[in-house]
Design a protein around this motif. Structure first.
Motif, short mmCIF file in Angstrom:
data_model
loop_
_atom_site.label_atom_id
_atom_site.label_comp_id
_atom_site.label_asym_id
_atom_site.label_seq_id
_atom_site.Cartn_x
_atom_site.Cartn_y
_atom_site.Cartn_z
N GLY A 129 0.82 -1.22 0.00
CA GLY A 129 0.00 0.00 0.00
C GLY A 129 0.85 1.26 0.00
O GLY A 129 0.53 2.24 -0.67
N ARG A 130 1.96 1.21 0.72
CA ARG A 130 2.84 2.39 0.81
C ARG A 130 3.87 2.41 -0.32
O ARG A 130 4.68 3.31 -0.41
N ARG A 131 3.87 1.37 -1.12
CA ARG A 131 4.79 1.21 -2.27
C ARG A 131 6.27 1.31 -1.88
O ARG A 131 7.12 1.80 -2.61
N PHE A 132 6.53 0.80 -0.71
CA PHE A 132 7.93 0.62 -0.30
C PHE A 132 7.98 -0.49 0.75
O PHE A 132 7.26 -0.44 1.76
N GLY A 133 8.85 -1.43 0.53
CA GLY A 133 9.07 -2.47 1.53
C GLY A 133 10.36 -3.20 1.23
O GLY A 133 10.72 -3.43 0.07
N ARG A 134 11.08 -3.52 2.28
CA ARG A 134 12.32 -4.30 2.13
C ARG A 134 12.26 -5.43 3.16
O ARG A 134 12.24 -5.17 4.36
N ILE A 135 12.24 -6.66 2.66
CA ILE A 135 12.21 -7.82 3.56
C ILE A 135 13.49 -8.61 3.34
O ILE A 135 13.82 -8.99 2.21
N VAL A 136 14.23 -8.78 4.42
CA VAL A 136 15.50 -9.51 4.37
C VAL A 136 15.41 -10.67 5.35
O VAL A 136 15.05 -10.48 6.52
N ASN A 137 15.72 -11.85 4.86
CA ASN A 137 15.66 -13.04 5.72
C ASN A 137 17.06 -13.56 5.95
O ASN A 137 17.80 -13.81 4.99
N ILE A 138 17.40 -13.73 7.22
CA ILE A 138 18.71 -14.31 7.53
C ILE A 138 18.53 -15.83 7.49
O ILE A 138 17.76 -16.39 8.27
N THR A 139 19.19 -16.46 6.51
CA THR A 139 19.06 -17.92 6.42
C THR A 139 20.43 -18.53 6.74
O THR A 139 20.92 -18.35 7.85
N SER A 140 21.07 -19.18 5.77
CA SER A 140 22.36 -19.80 6.04
C SER A 140 23.01 -20.22 4.73
O SER A 140 22.31 -20.54 3.76
N SER A 141 24.34 -20.29 4.74
CA SER A 141 25.04 -20.84 3.57
C SER A 141 24.60 -22.28 3.34
O SER A 141 24.73 -22.81 2.23
N ALA A 142 24.05 -22.91 4.37
CA ALA A 142 23.59 -24.31 4.25
C ALA A 142 22.46 -24.47 3.24
O ALA A 142 22.19 -25.57 2.78
N VAL A 143 21.82 -23.35 2.86
CA VAL A 143 20.78 -23.43 1.83
C VAL A 143 21.42 -23.77 0.47
O VAL A 143 20.84 -24.47 -0.34
N LYS A 144 22.63 -23.26 0.25
CA LYS A 144 23.33 -23.55 -1.01
C LYS A 144 24.20 -24.79 -0.88
O LYS A 144 24.38 -25.53 -1.83
N SER A 145 24.77 -24.96 0.28
CA SER A 145 25.74 -26.03 0.47
C SER A 145 25.43 -26.71 1.80
O SER A 145 25.90 -26.28 2.86
N PRO A 146 24.60 -27.76 1.78
CA PRO A 146 24.07 -28.33 3.02
C PRO A 146 25.16 -28.83 3.97
O PRO A 146 26.18 -29.36 3.54
N ILE A 147 24.91 -28.62 5.26
CA ILE A 147 25.82 -29.11 6.30
C ILE A 147 25.16 -30.37 6.88
O ILE A 147 24.09 -30.27 7.50
N PRO A 148 25.74 -31.55 6.64
CA PRO A 148 25.04 -32.80 6.96
C PRO A 148 24.47 -32.88 8.38
O PRO A 148 23.34 -33.34 8.56
N THR A 149 25.21 -32.41 9.38
CA THR A 149 24.68 -32.54 10.76
C THR A 149 23.59 -31.53 11.06
O THR A 149 22.94 -31.61 12.10
N LEU A 150 23.41 -30.56 10.19
CA LEU A 150 22.38 -29.53 10.43
C LEU A 150 21.16 -29.76 9.53
O LEU A 150 20.65 -28.84 8.91
N GLY A 151 20.71 -30.99 9.48
CA GLY A 151 19.60 -31.36 8.59
C GLY A 151 18.34 -30.56 8.85
O GLY A 151 17.61 -30.20 7.92
N LEU A 152 18.05 -30.27 10.13
CA LEU A 152 16.83 -29.52 10.44
C LEU A 152 16.92 -28.12 9.84
O LEU A 152 15.93 -27.59 9.32
N SER A 153 18.11 -27.55 9.91
CA SER A 153 18.33 -26.21 9.34
C SER A 153 18.28 -26.27 7.81
O SER A 153 17.60 -25.47 7.16
N ASN A 154 18.99 -27.23 7.23
CA ASN A 154 18.99 -27.37 5.76
C ASN A 154 17.56 -27.46 5.24
O ASN A 154 17.20 -26.79 4.26
#
Ligand code: NAP
Length: 260
Positions: A129-154
């Motif tokens: 409605g205001r024609r401006f918004g910035r949404i930034v989500n902090i995720t993890s490098s594990a999204v691109k390169s999975p870390i096996p022990t962090l399966g829940l996070s991946n």
């Protein structure tokens, strides 16, 4: 350089320490009024005092667990119409998937996938409605390169990333952007305690352990949270409206790919 954010309002989740705090501090330095959340009141209060001291910006606190409806209601009551939303929460624990029950998965999904989606749902129409918004989500490098022990996070973070890839294109015509920041290894309290535990396990000093861990990082060091905060400002800048649905990896070159 003026990034055009003076007078904007930001809700920065899980921001009493670490990467969330760095994002809130960098945004505050640009003249953004920030609302920060966290579960521990004392830590949240000292974070707010530190941001105020460093930046002079308006800082509001909203104590609560962002993974719960009550925590999100408190955050939105303190900052009902943010121009900027930074989604963040603690990461799920490591482990072996054979040991995880349905409840473990639901907990990870609640914190790292559904909480950001619920918050976006609450604020995105106001941004449109205001024609401006910035949404930034902090995720993890594990999204691109999975870390096996962090399966829940991946798993949970990849679900969020997939969903937002579609939504980002739906809201983009209204100057509302959704992008993700993917941290590799940043020197936050969380990393310091993991490093100390690994040092004990491997019979090394924390300094030796750190040297060992940074060997595989082309930059030769862990990231400084302030660098992460500045990347957040970049994605939120008034001039960043054409950056849509991106996954920005900040890992000192640890993920080896010639493209993307
Ligand atoms: P951190 O230094 O431990 O800080 C976490 C912050 O989030 C604290 O302020 C904490 O305060 C708050 N928090 C945690 N869970 C919360 C919840 N449910 N509701 C509200 N506030 C909450 O962690 P960090 O290193 O900044 O990591 C931030 C996120 O990035 C995590 O999801 C982590 O898995 C991810 N990540 C970090 C790295 C890295 O190198 N640091 C790498 C990859 C991914 P309270 O405990 O008082 O609530």
């Amino acid at each position: 350089m003026d990034v055009g954010l003076k007078g904007r309002r930001a809700l920065v989740c899980a921001a009493s320490k670490g990467l969330g705090l760095a994002c809130a501090t960098s945004l505050a330095r640009e003249g953004v009024a920030v609302t920060i959340t966290g579960r521990t009141l004392a830590t949240l209060e000292s974070a707010a005092a530190a941001i105020l001291k460093q930046t002079g910006a308006q800082v509001t606190i909203a104590p609560g667990d962002i993974a719960t409806p009550e925590g999100r209601a408190a955050a939105l009551a303190a900052c009902p119409e943010p121009d900027i939303l930074v989604n963040n929460a603690g990461g799920p624990p490591p482990g072996d998937f054979r040991d995880w029950q349905r409840e473990d998965w639901i907990k990870a999904l609640d914190a790292n996938m559904l909480a950001p989606i619920e918050l976006i749902k609450a604020v995105v129409d106001g941004m449109i409605g205001r024609r401006f918004g910035r949404i930034v989500n902090i995720t993890s490098s594990a999204v691109k390169s999975p870390i096996p022990t962090l399966g829940l996070s991946n798993g949970a973070r990849s679900g969020l990333t997939g969903f937002l890839g579609g939504l980002a294109r739906q809201v983009a015509p209204n100057n509302v952007t959704i992008n993700n920041l993917l941290p590799g290894s940043f020197l936050t309290d969380r990393l310091r305690s993991t490093n100390a535990a690994e040092a004990r396990e491997n019979g090394r000093t924390p300094e030796e352990e750190m040297a060992e861990s940074t060997r595989a990082i082309p930059a030769g060091r862990f990231g400084d949270p302030s660098e992460f905060g500045e990347a957040c400002v970049f994605l939120c800048a008034a001039s960043s409206g054409y950056i849509v649905g991106q996954n920005l990896l900040l890992d000192g070159g640890a993920f080896r790919a010639s493209f993307g």
